[in-house]
Design a protein around this motif. Structure first.
Motif, PDB file in Angstrom:
ATOM      1  N   VAL A  32       0.833  -1.165  -0.080  1.00 20.56           N
ATOM      2  CA  VAL A  32       0.011  -0.127   0.055  1.00 20.56           C
ATOM      3  C   VAL A  32       0.876   1.219   0.001  1.00 20.56           C
ATOM      4  O   VAL A  32       2.065   1.251   0.708  1.00 20.56           O
ATOM      5  N   ALA A  33       0.412   2.397  -0.747  1.00 26.02           N
ATOM      6  CA  ALA A  33       1.399   3.278  -0.749  1.00 26.02           C
ATOM      7  C   ALA A  33       0.473   4.605  -0.904  1.00 26.02           C
ATOM      8  O   ALA A  33      -0.857   4.579  -1.027  1.00 26.02           O
ATOM      9  N   TYR A  34       0.658   5.819  -0.882  1.00 27.73           N
ATOM     10  CA  TYR A  34      -0.026   6.969  -0.823  1.00 27.73           C
ATOM     11  C   TYR A  34       0.979   8.229  -1.443  1.00 27.73           C
ATOM     12  O   TYR A  34       2.319   8.089  -1.300  1.00 27.73           O
ATOM     13  N   ILE A  35       0.246   9.110  -1.925  1.00 20.20           N
ATOM     14  CA  ILE A  35       0.987  10.161  -2.655  1.00 20.20           C
ATOM     15  C   ILE A  35       0.783  11.420  -1.805  1.00 20.20           C
ATOM     16  O   ILE A  35      -0.435  11.652  -1.430  1.00 20.20           O
ATOM     17  N   LYS A  36       1.602  12.390  -1.653  1.00 16.58           N
ATOM     18  CA  LYS A  36       1.687  13.498  -0.857  1.00 16.58           C
ATOM     19  C   LYS A  36       2.521  14.635  -1.401  1.00 16.58           C
ATOM     20  O   LYS A  36       3.674  14.530  -1.820  1.00 16.58           O
ATOM     21  N   PRO A  37       1.756  15.507  -1.772  1.00 13.74           N
ATOM     22  CA  PRO A  37       2.308  16.705  -2.501  1.00 13.74           C
ATOM     23  C   PRO A  37       3.287  17.423  -1.413  1.00 13.74           C
ATOM     24  O   PRO A  37       2.785  17.513  -0.169  1.00 13.74           O
ATOM     25  N   ILE A  38       4.176  17.936  -1.878  1.00 27.51           N
ATOM     26  CA  ILE A  38       5.134  18.301  -0.949  1.00 27.51           C
ATOM     27  C   ILE A  38       6.041  19.791  -1.440  1.00 27.51           C
ATOM     28  O   ILE A  38       6.444  19.466  -2.692  1.00 27.51           O
ATOM     29  N   LYS A  39       6.398  20.737  -0.762  1.00 28.19           N
ATOM     30  CA  LYS A  39       6.926  21.737  -1.476  1.00 28.19           C
ATOM     31  C   LYS A  39       8.387  21.495  -1.393  1.00 28.19           C
ATOM     32  O   LYS A  39       8.877  20.839  -0.264  1.00 28.19           O
ATOM     33  N   ALA A  40       9.227  22.116  -2.477  1.00 29.65           N
ATOM     34  CA  ALA A  40      10.545  21.803  -2.386  1.00 29.65           C
ATOM     35  C   ALA A  40      11.366  22.151  -1.202  1.00 29.65           C
ATOM     36  O   ALA A  40      12.367  21.470  -0.606  1.00 29.65           O
ATOM     37  N   ARG A  41      11.092  23.232  -0.387  1.00 31.35           N
ATOM     38  CA  ARG A  41      11.714  23.646   0.795  1.00 31.35           C
ATOM     39  C   ARG A  41      11.543  22.557   1.850  1.00 31.35           C
ATOM     40  O   ARG A  41      12.207  22.569   2.752  1.00 31.35           O
ATOM     41  N   ASP A  42      10.554  21.482   1.811  1.00 24.71           N
ATOM     42  CA  ASP A  42      10.546  20.581   2.834  1.00 24.71           C
ATOM     43  C   ASP A  42      11.182  19.255   2.589  1.00 24.71           C
ATOM     44  O   ASP A  42      11.068  18.457   3.209  1.00 24.71           O
ATOM     45  N   LEU A  43      11.795  19.151   1.463  1.00 25.21           N
ATOM     46  CA  LEU A  43      12.191  17.929   0.935  1.00 25.21           C
ATOM     47  C   LEU A  43      13.463  17.365   1.776  1.00 25.21           C
ATOM     48  O   LEU A  43      13.420  16.008   1.541  1.00 25.21           O
ATOM     49  N   LYS A  44      14.465  18.213   2.192  1.00 26.87           N
ATOM     50  CA  LYS A  44      15.514  17.619   2.536  1.00 26.87           C
ATOM     51  C   LYS A  44      15.210  16.914   3.848  1.00 26.87           C
ATOM     52  O   LYS A  44      15.987  15.800   3.863  1.00 26.87           O
ATOM     53  N   GLU A  45      14.295  16.760   4.538  1.00 26.21           N
ATOM     54  CA  GLU A  45      14.113  15.837   5.569  1.00 26.21           C
ATOM     55  C   GLU A  45      13.485  14.529   5.035  1.00 26.21           C
ATOM     56  O   GLU A  45      14.158  13.353   5.551  1.00 26.21           O
ATOM     57  N   MET A  46      13.005  14.713   4.087  1.00 26.21           N
ATOM     58  CA  MET A  46      12.306  13.190   3.476  1.00 26.21           C
ATOM     59  C   MET A  46      13.319  12.581   2.396  1.00 26.21           C
ATOM     60  O   MET A  46      13.479  11.326   2.464  1.00 26.21           O
TER      61      MET A  46
END
Length: 94
Positions: A32-46
């Motif tokens: 199972v998976a899901y899609i999450k919109p994410i702003k570029a500024r928040d990417l480093k964590e993930m």
């Protein structure tokens, strides 16, 4: 009193022993998976390996049921297509 129209486990008496915390955590992982919109500024964590991008850019993360990142895409359609190719069941988040 037990409701005869509900499953035996639904009365809650043995519900805590039906599944361990580890089993619950792994539920759906790899399937199972899901899609999450994410702003570029928040990417480093993930996605720590992502190069610097414009902060307001929206990308789409395909995440495993437990929240583990699978991939990053520039469109929701690309993330869905990858999930489809990997035979992942998509979950909807609200």
């Amino acid at each position: 009193m037990h409701d005869p129209n509900s499953p035996d486990w639904a009365d809650g008496a043995d519900l805590t022993t039906a599944m361990s915390v580890d089993e619950l955590t792994e539920l759906g992982t790899g399937d199972v998976a899901y899609i999450k919109p994410i702003k570029a500024r928040d990417l480093k964590e993930m996605f720590p390996e992502v190069p610097p991008l414009h902060d307001n850019m929206t990308l789409y993360a395909l995440l495993n049921a437990d929240g583990t990142p699978i991939l990053l895409a520039d469109s929701r359609e690309a993330a869905v297509a990858n999930a489809f190719e990997a035979d992942l069941e998509m979950a909807s988040l609200h």
